[in-house]
Design an enzyme around this catalytic site. Structure first.
Site, PDB file in Angstrom:
ATOM      1  CD  GLU A   1      -2.833  -1.363   2.305  1.00  0.00           C
ATOM      2  OE1 GLU A   1      -2.815  -0.498   3.201  1.00  0.00           O
ATOM      3  OE2 GLU A   1      -3.578  -2.350   2.338  1.00  0.00           O
TER       4      GLU A   1
ATOM      5  CD  GLU B   1      -4.042  -6.203   2.817  1.00  0.00           C
ATOM      6  OE1 GLU B   1      -4.842  -5.371   3.327  1.00  0.00           O
ATOM      7  OE2 GLU B   1      -2.815  -6.125   2.968  1.00  0.00           O
TER       8      GLU B   1
END
Length: 156
Positions: free
Chosen positions: A63, A132
């Protein structure tokens, strides 16, 4: 990792001149050393799929996209360095970067989130991967509770 110094060892913050997750020599040296150690441990046990093992993907960074954009050129340089460093370790399996729109070839950018319906990789020849599937999120005291219904997750 988000709860404990971002997954970094606490001693790392005491390295002179270090600046995390940017184009910074001391950080990149520590990151390279750690990544090489982990990859070499996996290789020594023949754990990568290319060696007959169960590991089919490797991830470098997580991320980073929003932080990289905020850092500008230094963020882009670091992200490119991290990708090239990882690929250079020759694991024989693909490398991914979650939430990194600019992941350079051959690294695959992937989606993390509640929903990834609108996600597509940054190159048409890369696979679409949802790394995710978020079912919930951190709750601030007194704040709204963010969660995704289990039925919704089951049919995603």
């Amino acid at each position: 990792a988000e709860w404990n110094f971002g997954g970094f060892p606490v001693w790392l913050k005491y390295v002179p001149g270090i600046s995390f997750r940017t184009d910074n020599g001391p950080f990149k040296m520590a990151m390279r050393g750690f990544t090489e150690k982990i990859v070499n441990l996996m290789k020594s046990e023949n754990l990568f799929e290319s060696q007959g093992g169960p590991i089919i993907l490797s991830q470098i960074e997580n991320e980073y996209g929003p932080q990289g954009k905020a850092l500008g050129a230094a963020g882009h340089e670091y992200m490119t360095w991290a990708a090239n460093m990882a690929v250079g370790l020759s694991t024989g399996v693909p490398w991914v970067m979650c939430k990194e729109e600019d992941a350079p070839d051959p690294v695959i950018n992937t989606c993390n989130g509640f929903y990834c319906d609108a996600f597509s990789p940054n190159r048409p020849y890369k696979p679409t991967i949802w790394t995710e599937a978020w079912s919930g999120w951190f709750t601030q005291f007194g704040g709204p509770i963010h969660q995704r219904p289990v039925q919704d997750l089951a049919f995603a």
